[in-house]
Scaffold this motif. Structure first.
Motif, mmCIF file in Angstrom:
data_model
loop_
_atom_site.group_PDB
_atom_site.id
_atom_site.type_symbol
_atom_site.label_atom_id
_atom_site.label_comp_id
_atom_site.label_asym_id
_atom_site.label_seq_id
_atom_site.Cartn_x
_atom_site.Cartn_y
_atom_site.Cartn_z
ATOM 1 N N PHE A 205 0.811 -1.223 0.000
ATOM 2 C CA PHE A 205 0.000 0.000 0.000
ATOM 3 C C PHE A 205 0.845 1.273 0.000
ATOM 4 O O PHE A 205 0.296 2.359 -0.150
ATOM 5 N N TRP A 235 -0.192 6.637 1.234
ATOM 6 C CA TRP A 235 -0.883 5.376 1.501
ATOM 7 C C TRP A 235 -1.978 5.217 0.452
ATOM 8 O O TRP A 235 -2.824 6.093 0.296
ATOM 9 N N GLY A 237 -4.262 2.711 0.236
ATOM 10 C CA GLY A 237 -5.430 1.931 0.646
ATOM 11 C C GLY A 237 -6.712 2.726 0.584
ATOM 12 O O GLY A 237 -6.760 3.888 0.994
ATOM 13 N N VAL A 238 -7.768 2.101 0.089
ATOM 14 C CA VAL A 238 -9.024 2.829 -0.154
ATOM 15 C C VAL A 238 -9.714 3.229 1.147
ATOM 16 O O VAL A 238 -10.389 4.265 1.187
ATOM 17 N N ARG A 239 -9.569 2.461 2.209
ATOM 18 C CA ARG A 239 -10.264 2.810 3.454
ATOM 19 C C ARG A 239 -9.693 4.089 4.057
ATOM 20 O O ARG A 239 -10.442 4.935 4.542
ATOM 21 N N ARG A 410 -4.937 11.086 -1.345
ATOM 22 C CA ARG A 410 -4.262 9.994 -0.653
ATOM 23 C C ARG A 410 -3.427 10.564 0.493
ATOM 24 O O ARG A 410 -2.765 11.587 0.340
ATOM 25 N N LEU A 460 -6.439 2.368 8.443
ATOM 26 C CA LEU A 460 -5.240 1.745 7.878
ATOM 27 C C LEU A 460 -5.126 0.296 8.321
ATOM 28 O O LEU A 460 -4.787 -0.591 7.513
ATOM 29 N N LYS A 462 -7.548 -1.628 8.895
ATOM 30 C CA LYS A 462 -8.513 -2.341 8.047
ATOM 31 C C LYS A 462 -7.971 -2.563 6.644
ATOM 32 O O LYS A 462 -8.186 -3.621 6.048
ATOM 33 N N ASP A 463 -7.255 -1.582 6.110
ATOM 34 C CA ASP A 463 -6.655 -1.745 4.776
ATOM 35 C C ASP A 463 -5.718 -2.949 4.730
ATOM 36 O O ASP A 463 -5.653 -3.648 3.717
#
Length: 466
Positions: A205, A235, A237-239, A410, A460, A462-463
């Motif tokens: 990520f 980062w 990651g979508v979350r 981001r 993060l 969770k990502d």
């Protein structure tokens, strides 16, 4: 299943919560740390009557917070001790924590060929991958507040965050426990070397926007170079990206280069403690350099010559750091008619610090940029005429950028130059506003929170698979 082993456990005391069970493993000898019998009065909801008991209560409060946040059916064990960590009266290591073991290619792993910390591995497996070893190792500074170590300013052991000028222990614990739960890379951020030849889940990520590569696809040299690209390491990651719009403040001070196209884009700045603050829509103008010191430097430490004054009048002046104070430089170009100032740093460091000083006579805005960014701007205007450069910029607060994100929203990661071992890469960037739990330093205004709408730590986690 691959694993790497570190060390084993000692003594146990535990507490349970609805979403996960977190146990504090007391590794201190008799009379030390958690076992310190020194009498103390209850403080801030911490009812312990000895120093050791209050320390343990604070640990369990932080464990309770993460336990209520996480989802795992497997006991999470934190081996903790109070140790003599590096400390002076002006700087101290408050604590540290990290995974004791990492695992890869286990059944149920959401990503093949990636290291996961033990606590997350256990959650994904549904069982303890190594019952003989705790999941997280934590060390905290037993001397804080003693002579020579932040003398007179110990940890605040209350649970209510009313720490005043002292350091809130629960906040520090929430930060360090997050590292142990997986908020870190196991790749060497100085050498770029992968742990046992495999990337961390983190490295899938961690994106370098200047190359378009994530860390797991880079070689060692590329990763080492990426770790010091402040403002260009994000980062992906979508979350985290989705949560940033609810957590981070809209608007951040930047230098936006409008033309020529070769250098157009957003540049990080350090803002000035003097003069008017940057605003919206900001100040737009042509950038012209001051050239008053060989070879090709513009220090602006004396009133500008007629030629330099004509060049910067009505424009944003580009000057170099060095020899005199920032307020002297800015006052000199202001007197010559400049409408704003860009100070180019004279050391290779990033992100650019602010401009210190005080002078109520200064009425124009000023910022600092890095030596690298300054060199790029100077190269772009090398073929200028005496009165025009063709380089146009805006000094202002860009409302399209959230404080702590790039132009695509981001979240920026901490990538200072030079590298800061133990801090680089495994934290959010310090430009995040409001301050985030997982920045490299503990800020006094932090809440006991790791989730939106206050904080981006849990997104993060969770990502990466929690």
């Amino acid at each position: 299943m691959k694993r790497l082993l570190a060390i084993a456990a000692l003594l146990v005391s535990s507490a349970c919560w609805p979403a996960a069970t977190i146990t504090i493993v007391n590794g201190d000898p008799a009379g030390i740390g958690f076992n310190d019998p020194t009498p103390v009065a209850p403080v801030g909801g911490n009812t312990g009557t000895t120093l050791g008991a209050q320390r343990l209560n604070a640990f369990q409060a932080a464990a309770s917070k993460w336990g209520a946040t996480l989802d795992s059916s497997v006991l999470i064990r934190v081996l903790a001790t109070w140790d003599a960590l590096p400390c002076t009266d002006t700087a101290a290591v408050l604590g540290s924590a990290g995974a004791l073991e990492v695992f890869a290619d286990f059944p149920g792993a959401p990503q093949a060929h990636a290291w996961f910390g033990k606590a997350e591995t256990n959650k994904l497996l549904g069982l303890d991958a190594d019952p003989a070893t705790p999941d997280v190792r934590a060390r905290f500074n037993v001397n804080l507040g003693q002579p020579g170590c932040f003398t007179g300013s110990p940890f605040y052991l209350g649970l209510d965050n009313q720490h005043g000028a002292n350091t809130d222990l629960v906040t520090v614990l929430l930060h360090e426990f997050a590292h142990g739960l997986g908020f870190q890379t196991y790749t060497d951020d100085q050498s770029g070397e992968l742990l046992a030849g495999l990337p961390s889940i983190w490295d899938y990520f961690l994106l370098d926007t200047s190359t378009g590569k994530v860390w797991k696809d880079m070689n060692n040299a590329e990763r080492a170079a990426s770790a010091v690209k402040s403002g260009k390491l994000v980062w992906s990651g979508v979350r985290v990206t989705n949560a940033a719009s609810a957590v981070l403040q809209a608007g951040t001070p930047v230098l936006t280069i409008l033309s020529p196209p070769a250098v157009a884009g957003v540049i990080q700045v350090g803002t000035a403690a003097f003069g008017p603050p940057l605003g919206t829509p900001g100040l737009t103008g042509e950038v012209m350099p001051v050239i008053d010191t060989p070879p090709d430097l513009g220090l602006a430490c004396a009133p500008l010559s007629v030629v330099n004054a004509l060049a910067v009048k009505g424009k944003i002046a580009l000057v170099d750091r060095g020899l005199c104070t920032f307020v002297v430089k800015v006052r000199n170009v202001q007197n010559a008619g400049a409408i704003g100032v860009i100070v180019v740093d004279n050391v290779a460091a990033a992100p650019p610090p602010g401009l210190g000083g005080s002078d109520t006579r200064i009425v124009i805005s000023a910022v600092r940029i890095t030596l690298e960014d300054g060199a790029a701007l100077k190269q772009a205007i090398a073929a200028r005429t005496r009165m025009h450069s063709g380089l146009f910029a805006n000094l202002g607060v860009n409302l399209a950028l959230r404080a702590g994100t790039d132009v695509l929203g981001r979240v920026l990661m901490y990538a200072p130059r030079p590298n800061q071992p133990g801090s680089s890469v495994s934290h959010y960037d310090t430009s995040a506003t409001p301050n985030q739990l997982m920045e490299p330093a503990i800020n006094a205004d932090l809440k006991h929170e790791g989730q939106p709408p206050f904080d981006l730590t849990y997104p993060l986690l969770k990502d990466i698979g929690w």
